[in-house]
Design a protein around this motif. Structure first.
Motif, mmCIF file in Angstrom:
data_model
loop_
_atom_site.group_PDB
_atom_site.id
_atom_site.type_symbol
_atom_site.label_atom_id
_atom_site.label_comp_id
_atom_site.label_asym_id
_atom_site.label_seq_id
_atom_site.Cartn_x
_atom_site.Cartn_y
_atom_site.Cartn_z
ATOM 1 N N VAL A 293 0.846 -1.206 0.000
ATOM 2 C CA VAL A 293 0.000 0.000 0.000
ATOM 3 C C VAL A 293 0.876 1.248 0.000
ATOM 4 C CG1 VAL A 293 -1.677 1.350 1.321
ATOM 5 C CG2 VAL A 293 -1.983 -1.118 1.095
ATOM 6 N N LEU A 294 1.959 1.215 0.768
ATOM 7 C CA LEU A 294 2.870 2.363 0.816
ATOM 8 C C LEU A 294 3.519 2.615 -0.551
ATOM 9 C CD1 LEU A 294 4.493 1.681 4.301
ATOM 10 C CD2 LEU A 294 3.144 3.703 3.689
ATOM 11 N N TRP A 295 3.893 1.538 -1.244
ATOM 12 C CA TRP A 295 4.468 1.703 -2.588
ATOM 13 C C TRP A 295 3.421 2.255 -3.549
ATOM 14 C CZ3 TRP A 295 9.384 2.037 -2.971
ATOM 15 C CH2 TRP A 295 10.237 1.270 -2.174
ATOM 16 N N LEU A 296 2.169 1.834 -3.373
ATOM 17 C CA LEU A 296 1.071 2.383 -4.175
ATOM 18 C C LEU A 296 0.927 3.884 -3.923
ATOM 19 C CD1 LEU A 296 -1.584 2.443 -5.824
ATOM 20 C CD2 LEU A 296 -2.737 1.408 -3.861
ATOM 21 N N LEU A 297 0.949 4.278 -2.650
ATOM 22 C CA LEU A 297 0.839 5.700 -2.305
ATOM 23 C C LEU A 297 2.026 6.500 -2.824
ATOM 24 C CD1 LEU A 297 -0.564 5.531 1.339
ATOM 25 C CD2 LEU A 297 -1.758 6.340 -0.709
ATOM 26 N N LEU A 298 3.199 5.877 -2.827
ATOM 27 C CA LEU A 298 4.389 6.549 -3.368
ATOM 28 C C LEU A 298 4.169 6.884 -4.844
ATOM 29 C CD1 LEU A 298 7.341 7.492 -3.220
ATOM 30 C CD2 LEU A 298 8.032 5.131 -3.667
ATOM 31 N N ASN A 299 3.596 5.932 -5.596
ATOM 32 C CA ASN A 299 3.321 6.189 -7.015
ATOM 33 C C ASN A 299 2.294 7.298 -7.191
ATOM 34 O OD1 ASN A 299 5.129 4.301 -7.913
ATOM 35 N ND2 ASN A 299 3.632 2.743 -8.429
ATOM 36 N N VAL A 300 1.282 7.310 -6.334
ATOM 37 C CA VAL A 300 0.260 8.367 -6.402
ATOM 38 C C VAL A 300 0.892 9.729 -6.086
ATOM 39 C CG1 VAL A 300 -1.871 9.266 -5.365
ATOM 40 C CG2 VAL A 300 -1.653 6.813 -5.853
ATOM 41 N N ALA A 301 1.715 9.760 -5.033
ATOM 42 C CA ALA A 301 2.368 11.013 -4.620
ATOM 43 C C ALA A 301 3.340 11.531 -5.670
ATOM 44 C CB ALA A 301 3.100 10.803 -3.293
ATOM 45 N N ASP A 302 3.830 10.635 -6.517
ATOM 46 C CA ASP A 302 4.773 11.016 -7.564
ATOM 47 C C ASP A 302 4.072 11.695 -8.742
ATOM 48 O OD1 ASP A 302 7.300 11.211 -8.676
ATOM 49 O OD2 ASP A 302 7.150 9.291 -9.707
ATOM 50 N N GLY A 303 2.741 11.787 -8.677
ATOM 51 C CA GLY A 303 1.989 12.351 -9.798
ATOM 52 C C GLY A 303 2.030 13.860 -9.863
ATOM 53 N N SER A 304 1.312 14.523 -8.964
ATOM 54 C CA SER A 304 1.252 15.983 -9.003
ATOM 55 C C SER A 304 0.984 16.506 -7.593
ATOM 56 C CB SER A 304 0.125 16.453 -9.943
ATOM 57 O OG SER A 304 -1.139 16.110 -9.391
ATOM 58 N N HIS A 305 1.066 17.824 -7.437
ATOM 59 C CA HIS A 305 0.799 18.442 -6.137
ATOM 60 C C HIS A 305 -0.625 18.127 -5.680
ATOM 61 C CE1 HIS A 305 0.664 21.430 -2.934
ATOM 62 N NE2 HIS A 305 -0.476 21.878 -3.471
ATOM 63 N N CYS A 306 -1.568 18.164 -6.603
ATOM 64 C CA CYS A 306 -2.972 17.878 -6.255
ATOM 65 C C CYS A 306 -3.137 16.460 -5.717
ATOM 66 C CB CYS A 306 -3.867 18.057 -7.480
ATOM 67 S SG CYS A 306 -4.067 19.774 -7.961
#
Length: 433
Positions: A293-306
């Motif tokens: 889940v943390l790796w999933l969130l890392l990918n999401v956080a790597d997207g954009s400021h929003c």
């Protein structure tokens, strides 16, 4: 008259004898064929507990050719099943073994076996195809070109298909979705249709393999967009709440790969209410699920400021911090990288919050681990915290000295990684010289 009768009878006797001779020859030829097949199968069985024969030996003895020949419809079902089983064993030798089997013409015959009404023949056929794909992923499009996806879809849609065959079929589909090639597989529409059926099956193993098939497909912007445009993504998110741990883990892994796409694709994923569904998984008893889940969130956080802000708004940061303080190194590492990505915008309020939550000592401890990515990201966050506001500088430097990390940062000034050495030198020169 009697002479004619005798000649006629003699001619009839000769024809009967000729027929008998032909039948005997055919019988002996069949026996010889069965013996050849039996010897080939026996040889593979004897090798099953030892080293699989080399390619040269198999070619010299025509073992594969004989086994492929025995897959034909003219043979008994038992022989066809045993030959397919023997080929599955040979395929496990190497990619070269698997490609040799495919080159010998086994694929179309194994697909026909897969469609057999005999359950054992069907099972051995599909398992042999699975082994070919497992050990030689390059055969993906070759196998698809023989109509495999169409046949697979028909079997999946057939309500009379046994759970065993359905389970084996899903496993083969999972293997079919692995490929070193970046392009989507041929007949991707059929594959997605099959997955959309399988993801609604009740059996946990079928669900797990279907989700892993999605994970294997989700590479590259084109394929990720196809997945987002299909009906599988909402179902995957729903399966995050399944009661089987392996299904949950596979669902997270599939979504993690889908979230490796562009910021626009990540946003499309978030519109399916992804973040609220993963909140409970952040406290799961299975540490590996939390890590995924943390790796999933890392990918999401790597997207954009929003998208980074969406993680914060979903209230997931406190749970990320809980995992940062866990004992397991994989959890600490994944949490640290996720926090580093969230802090990339250098938001002062966030940095102050992280400081007050005791992030600095945890980050300092990670400097002692030999992971270049973690060390680099930790140094960047520490540098940002030191620079957040003059009133906090003394507090941050004090914690770094107290944790024993200062000596480590000094040593990192000469690290072979240029980025690490530059950041370490800047921290020492600006705040500890």
């Amino acid at each position: 008259m009697h002479k004619r009768k005798r000649r006629f009878l003699k001619k009839g006797e000769n024809l009967m004898m000729l027929r008998a001779i032909r039948l005997e020859k055919a019988r002996k030829a069949e026996q010889q064929k069965e013996l050849t097949i039996f010897n080939a199968i026996t040889k593979c069985k004897l090798a099953s507990s030892a080293v699989i024969p080399g390619v040269n030996e198999l070619l010299q003895n025509n073992t594969i050719g004989n086994l492929v020949e025995s897959l034909g419809r003219g043979n008994k079902n038992k022989i066809r099943a045993e030959a397919a089983d023997a080929l599955a064993h040979i395929a496990s030798g190497s990619a070269e073994h698997s490609n040799l089997i495919a080159k010998a013409g086994a694929v179309p015959r194994l697909i026909r076996l897969f469609q057999s009404s005999d359950s054992e023949v069907s099972e051995k056929g599909v398992l042999s195809l699975g082994n070919l794909l497992h050990f030689a992923p390059n055969l993906r499009d070759f196998i698809i070109s023989h109509g495999f996806v169409e046949k697979l879809l028909a079997i999946i849609q057939d309500t009379n298909t046994s759970t065993l065959i359905l389970s084996h079929s899903t496993w083969v589909l999972r293997k079919l979705c692995i490929s070193p090639q970046p392009s989507p597989p041929d007949d991707i529409a059929g594959i997605l249709q099959a997955l959309n059926i399988l993801l609604y099956k009740p059996e946990a193993k079928i669900l797990e393999d279907s989700l892993m098939a999605v994970r294997n497909l989700a590479h590259g912007s084109e394929m990720i967009q196809m997945l987002l445009g299909s009906e599988v993504v909402p179902r995957i998110i729903y399966l995050l709440e399944h009661d089987d741990d392996m299904v949950q883990k596979a669902a997270v892994q599939a979504l993690r790969n889908i979230a490796s796409g562009s910021a626009e694709q990540i946003q499309e994923l978030l519109t399916h209410k992804l973040l609220p569904h993963i909140s409970a998984l952040m406290s799961h008893t299975d540490a590996d699920i939390r890590c995924q889940v943390l790796w999933l969130l890392l990918n999401v956080a790597d997207g954009s400021h929003c998208q980074r802000q969406a993680i914060m708004n979903a209230g997931l940061l406190p749970k990320i911090l809980e995992n940062l303080k866990a004992e397991a190194i994989p959890l600490k590492t994944a949490a640290a990288l996720t926090i580093s990505m969230l802090a990339i915008d250098k938001d002062k309020n966030l940095l102050c919050y992280l400081m007050r939550q005791g992030v600095i000592p945890e980050f300092c401890n990670l400097l002692f681990y030999e992971d270049t990515d973690v060390i680099c990201n930790v140094l960047h966050v520490l540098g940002s915290m030191l620079d957040v506001h003059p009133s906090f500088t003394a507090e941050v430097t004090g914690i770094i000295e107290w944790s024993g990390a200062l000596n480590n940062i000094k040593m990192l000034q000469s690290n072979e990684n240029e980025e690490i050495s530059l950041v370490a030198r800047k921290i020492i020169s600006d705040y500890f010289s």
